[in-house]
Design an enzyme around this catalytic site. Structure first.
Site, PDB file in Angstrom:
ATOM      1  N   TYR A 158      71.778 -35.135   3.170  1.00  0.00           N
ATOM      2  CA  TYR A 158      72.410 -36.128   4.054  1.00  0.00           C
ATOM      3  C   TYR A 158      73.041 -37.292   3.294  1.00  0.00           C
ATOM      4  CZ  TYR A 158      69.402 -33.937   7.637  1.00  0.00           C
ATOM      5  OH  TYR A 158      68.752 -33.063   8.460  1.00  0.00           O
ATOM      6  N   HIS A 213      64.805 -26.967   3.486  1.00  0.00           N
ATOM      7  CA  HIS A 213      65.803 -27.303   4.509  1.00  0.00           C
ATOM      8  C   HIS A 213      66.341 -26.063   5.248  1.00  0.00           C
ATOM      9  CE1 HIS A 213      68.983 -30.610   5.438  1.00  0.00           C
ATOM     10  NE2 HIS A 213      68.759 -29.862   6.492  1.00  0.00           N
TER      11      HIS A 213
END
Ligand SMILES: NC(=O)c1ccc[n+]([C@@H]2O[C@H](COP(=O)([O-])OP(=O)(O)OC[C@H]3O[C@@H](n4cnc5c(N)ncnc54)[C@H](OP(=O)(O)O)[C@@H]3O)[C@@H](O)[C@H]2O)c1
Length: 283
Positions: free
Chosen positions: A54, A112
């Site tokens: 991110y 992830h």
């Protein structure tokens, strides 16, 4: 200010995670990021969801340092991206995450996305090692399907505590949720507002009006009212940040839960990147 209650898993994997976390993916105005995360902390959020991918870890660290809270009061989740699934890369990625945030440890470290080109056992060993070295208090998965979850649970040397998956009232994840529960894993719902897709739905707006709540509050409440499920909504307005955690002073009736639950038939998946999605479970 609202403090979210904890969701906890029964059994050996016991971990207590604040049921509402602040999601930090895609901040279009980076200069406001620390201000937004700080507002979430001031307003009662005790759980921040970030990831190496991110690019927000630095701001998470800055907001923690700027707050009056002790480190132990805040639950921080970060994730190692699928490009770093090999053991050495995995370890380096976590090291970079911790340095970027200025932290000694995170509360939860997630894989992830699954990475089919690297043996899962190798990534899981690196994940478990991070826990044994005290770099994370808990470990878990994200975007794992039933088959991959079963494999991960069987091969992971340390207990896994959650599978972070897309979950909201527009997607049917019943079978995957049952599989998580079978393994005593909590479910963390990402994109819990389906990026706003359900906010104009007549069922949601009608129920929201009946409770004098907003559609977002009803959508989030529906999710956290299910056992063992938390959410990590993202919001870029102070008022929305406040709204999204103020969902513990009302409850949906069984009939309302069912009416909203019936919307899952739409099966809208908003997070579906072609380059990394696994073979999703059929509803
Ligand atoms: N593990 C994974 O692979 C994965 C994937 C996706 C997301 N996530 C996590 O989940 C978090 C949330 O997902 P997301 O950001 O994709 O989607 P989301 O939380 O479902 O939706 C965010 C959108 O909803 C709007 N919104 C938020 N609160 C609102 C409110 N009270 N009223 C009206 N609109 C509202 C926001 O609008 P504004 O922008 O106008 O504020 C934003 O556009 C991420 O930040 C990330 O932490 C994880």
């Amino acid at each position: 200010m609202t403090l979210a209650p904890m969701i906890a898993a029964p059994g050996a994997n016991a971990a207590a995670i604040p049921a509402v976390g602040y999601g930090t993916m895609l901040f279009p105005e980076p200069e406001r990021a620390v201000e937004l995360i700080s507002h979430a902390l001031e307003y009662g959020y005790r759980h921040i969801d970030t990831a190496r991918k991110y690019g927000t870890e630095q701001w998470v660290g800055e907001a923690i340092r700027a707050s009056d809270l002790q480190r132990e009061e805040i639950w921080i989740t970060t994730k190692v991206t699928e490009e770093n699934a090999k053991a050495d890369d995995f370890t380096r990625s976590l090291d970079t995450s911790l340095k970027t945030m200025g932290l000694d440890y995170v509360d939860l470290l997630l894989i992830h996305w699954p990475q089919p080109s690297v043996p899962l056992k190798e990534t899981l060993s690196a994940l478990a090692r991070a826990k044994r070295h005290g770099l994370t208090r808990h470990i878990g998965l994200s975007n794992f399907t039933i088959a991959l979850l079963d494999e991960a649970v069987a091969k992971c040397p340390e207990p896994l505590v959650t599978n972070q998956i897309e979950y909201h009232c527009y997607i049917n994840q019943e079978r995957l949720i049952a599989a998580c529960r079978k393994h005593d894993l909590l479910i963390t719902g990402h994109a819990p507002l389906a990026r706003g897709a359900m906010l104009d739905d007549p069922v949601i707006t009608e129920i929201a009006a009946a409770h004098s709540k907003t559609p977002a509050q009803v959508a989030l409440r529906w999710t956290v009212q299910q056992p063992g499920i938390g959410v990590v909504p993202r919001a870029l307005e102070f008022s929305e940040i406040e709204e999204n955690i103020a969902i513990f002073n009302f409850a949906l009736s069984e009939e309302e839960m069912q009416r909203i639950g019936a919307l899952r038939g739409r099966h809208l998946r908003v997070i579906d990147p072609e380059e990394r999605r696994p073979a999703w479970d059929k509803p």
